[in-house]
Design a protein around this motif. Structure first.
Motif, mmCIF file in Angstrom:
data_model
loop_
_atom_site.group_PDB
_atom_site.id
_atom_site.type_symbol
_atom_site.label_atom_id
_atom_site.label_comp_id
_atom_site.label_asym_id
_atom_site.label_seq_id
_atom_site.Cartn_x
_atom_site.Cartn_y
_atom_site.Cartn_z
ATOM 1 N N SER A 28 0.828 -1.215 0.000
ATOM 2 C CA SER A 28 0.000 0.000 0.000
ATOM 3 C C SER A 28 0.855 1.254 0.000
ATOM 4 C CB SER A 28 -0.955 -0.002 1.192
ATOM 5 O OG SER A 28 -0.260 0.207 2.396
ATOM 6 N N ALA A 29 2.041 1.190 0.579
ATOM 7 C CA ALA A 29 2.931 2.346 0.574
ATOM 8 C C ALA A 29 3.439 2.658 -0.829
ATOM 9 C CB ALA A 29 4.116 2.103 1.507
ATOM 10 N N CYS A 30 3.484 1.661 -1.682
ATOM 11 C CA CYS A 30 3.951 1.870 -3.054
ATOM 12 C C CYS A 30 2.915 2.573 -3.926
ATOM 13 C CB CYS A 30 4.302 0.533 -3.696
ATOM 14 S SG CYS A 30 5.647 -0.321 -2.885
ATOM 15 N N TRP A 31 1.647 2.544 -3.549
ATOM 16 C CA TRP A 31 0.583 3.066 -4.399
ATOM 17 C C TRP A 31 0.670 4.572 -4.621
ATOM 18 C CZ3 TRP A 31 -2.135 0.518 -7.680
ATOM 19 C CH2 TRP A 31 -2.323 -0.832 -7.497
ATOM 20 N N GLY A 32 1.114 5.338 -3.636
ATOM 21 C CA GLY A 32 1.194 6.786 -3.796
ATOM 22 C C GLY A 32 2.100 7.178 -4.948
ATOM 23 N N GLY A 33 3.294 6.662 -4.945
ATOM 24 C CA GLY A 33 4.225 6.959 -6.026
ATOM 25 C C GLY A 33 3.819 6.327 -7.341
ATOM 26 N N MET A 34 3.242 5.145 -7.279
ATOM 27 C CA MET A 34 2.845 4.454 -8.490
ATOM 28 C C MET A 34 1.733 5.207 -9.214
ATOM 29 S SD MET A 34 0.878 2.220 -10.437
ATOM 30 C CE MET A 34 -0.502 2.036 -9.394
ATOM 31 N N LEU A 35 0.730 5.690 -8.478
ATOM 32 C CA LEU A 35 -0.365 6.417 -9.122
ATOM 33 C C LEU A 35 0.119 7.707 -9.758
ATOM 34 C CD1 LEU A 35 -3.367 6.055 -6.644
ATOM 35 C CD2 LEU A 35 -3.091 4.996 -8.871
ATOM 36 N N PHE A 36 0.994 8.425 -9.076
ATOM 37 C CA PHE A 36 1.503 9.672 -9.618
ATOM 38 C C PHE A 36 2.301 9.410 -10.898
ATOM 39 C CE2 PHE A 36 4.239 13.370 -9.864
ATOM 40 C CZ PHE A 36 3.313 14.387 -9.669
ATOM 41 N N GLY A 37 3.182 8.430 -10.853
ATOM 42 C CA GLY A 37 3.974 8.093 -12.039
ATOM 43 C C GLY A 37 3.127 7.541 -13.167
ATOM 44 N N TRP A 38 2.135 6.727 -12.826
ATOM 45 C CA TRP A 38 1.246 6.149 -13.830
ATOM 46 C C TRP A 38 0.506 7.243 -14.577
ATOM 47 C CZ3 TRP A 38 -0.183 1.221 -15.434
ATOM 48 C CH2 TRP A 38 -1.346 1.130 -16.167
ATOM 49 N N ASP A 39 -0.108 8.148 -13.842
ATOM 50 C CA ASP A 39 -0.922 9.181 -14.471
ATOM 51 C C ASP A 39 -0.061 10.147 -15.273
ATOM 52 O OD1 ASP A 39 -3.162 10.564 -15.192
ATOM 53 O OD2 ASP A 39 -3.948 10.719 -13.175
ATOM 54 N N SER A 40 1.076 10.538 -14.743
ATOM 55 C CA SER A 40 1.959 11.458 -15.468
ATOM 56 C C SER A 40 2.543 10.804 -16.716
ATOM 57 C CB SER A 40 3.103 11.916 -14.566
ATOM 58 O OG SER A 40 2.605 12.614 -13.464
ATOM 59 N N GLY A 41 2.977 9.577 -16.603
ATOM 60 C CA GLY A 41 3.567 8.882 -17.740
ATOM 61 C C GLY A 41 2.558 8.526 -18.814
ATOM 62 N N LEU A 42 1.368 8.153 -18.403
ATOM 63 C CA LEU A 42 0.343 7.750 -19.356
ATOM 64 C C LEU A 42 -0.109 8.927 -20.212
ATOM 65 C CD1 LEU A 42 -1.432 5.337 -20.206
ATOM 66 C CD2 LEU A 42 -3.147 6.203 -18.633
ATOM 67 N N ILE A 43 -0.348 10.070 -19.597
ATOM 68 C CA ILE A 43 -0.837 11.214 -20.367
ATOM 69 C C ILE A 43 0.241 11.720 -21.324
ATOM 70 C CG2 ILE A 43 -0.243 13.099 -18.807
ATOM 71 C CD1 ILE A 43 -3.572 12.708 -20.669
ATOM 72 N N GLY A 44 1.511 11.572 -20.942
ATOM 73 C CA GLY A 44 2.586 11.985 -21.833
ATOM 74 C C GLY A 44 2.589 11.208 -23.137
ATOM 75 N N GLY A 45 2.280 9.941 -23.075
ATOM 76 C CA GLY A 45 2.207 9.127 -24.285
ATOM 77 C C GLY A 45 0.949 9.373 -25.091
ATOM 78 N N ILE A 46 -0.134 9.685 -24.422
ATOM 79 C CA ILE A 46 -1.408 9.903 -25.115
ATOM 80 C C ILE A 46 -1.418 11.241 -25.848
ATOM 81 C CG2 ILE A 46 -3.866 10.335 -24.697
ATOM 82 C CD1 ILE A 46 -3.725 8.179 -22.534
ATOM 83 N N LEU A 47 -0.828 12.263 -25.261
ATOM 84 C CA LEU A 47 -0.880 13.604 -25.852
ATOM 85 C C LEU A 47 -0.234 13.677 -27.236
ATOM 86 C CD1 LEU A 47 -0.100 15.859 -22.774
ATOM 87 C CD2 LEU A 47 -2.284 15.557 -23.924
ATOM 88 N N ASP A 48 0.743 12.837 -27.517
ATOM 89 C CA ASP A 48 1.449 12.889 -28.794
ATOM 90 C C ASP A 48 0.786 12.068 -29.891
ATOM 91 O OD1 ASP A 48 3.382 14.596 -27.816
ATOM 92 O OD2 ASP A 48 4.602 12.943 -27.063
ATOM 93 N N ARG A 49 -0.243 11.345 -29.572
ATOM 94 C CA ARG A 49 -0.895 10.500 -30.575
ATOM 95 C C ARG A 49 -1.747 11.327 -31.533
ATOM 96 N NH1 ARG A 49 -0.006 5.377 -30.105
ATOM 97 N NH2 ARG A 49 0.622 4.508 -28.132
#
Length: 151
Positions: A28-49
């Protein structure tokens, strides 16, 4: 002594069975960083499509696309700020588990709004507004999780 990966796996498995709460807490301690990285990284790939540019009417205007790209990325951080600021009050009122459930609700609601922003017959400006709102709401949940998870 020779290193045996199967024996090491069995040792870890036995430890997980003996102390499951510790491993759940670490996960559960890993979820904070994982969600932030997931959302930031995912939108970066989507914006260029090209499909994103076409769905939001940005393929003909590179200046507007650059502005909107920056705003979409930064709206999440604004939501994170407010989520982090309200996390102390919410976790004090509802406890850590309750605050994590509330944060998960906001994150999922924001994700749902972002996913459905360009679907249907809405205009590109209203779809963009929905995307901004979804990013802010999702960011609120991410900011709250970042503060509330046990570290």
């Amino acid at each position: 002594m020779v290193w045996n990966p199967l024996a090491q796996t069995l040792v870890v498995y036995r430890d997980i069975k003996a102390n499951p709460r510790y491993y759940w807490m670490a996960a559960s301690a890993c979820w904070g960083g994982m969600l932030f990285g997931w959302d930031s990284g995912l939108i970066g790939g989507i914006l260029d499509r090209p499909a994103f540019k076409h769905a939001f009417g940005l393929s003909d205007n590179p200046k507007a696309y650059a502005d909107i790209k920056g705003w979409i990325a930064s709206v999440l951080h604004a939501g994170c700020f407010f989520g982090a600021m309200s996390a102390a009050f919410i976790s004090e009122r509802f406890g850590r588990k309750g605050a994590l459930m509330i944060a998960a609700f906001w994150f999922h609601l924001g994700s749902l709004l972002q996913t459905t922003s360009a679907s249907g017959s809405q205009s590109s400006s209203s779809a963009l507004t929905q995307l901004y709102i979804g990013r802010a709401i999702g960011g609120y949940g991410v900011g709250m999780v970042s503060v509330v998870v046990p570290t």
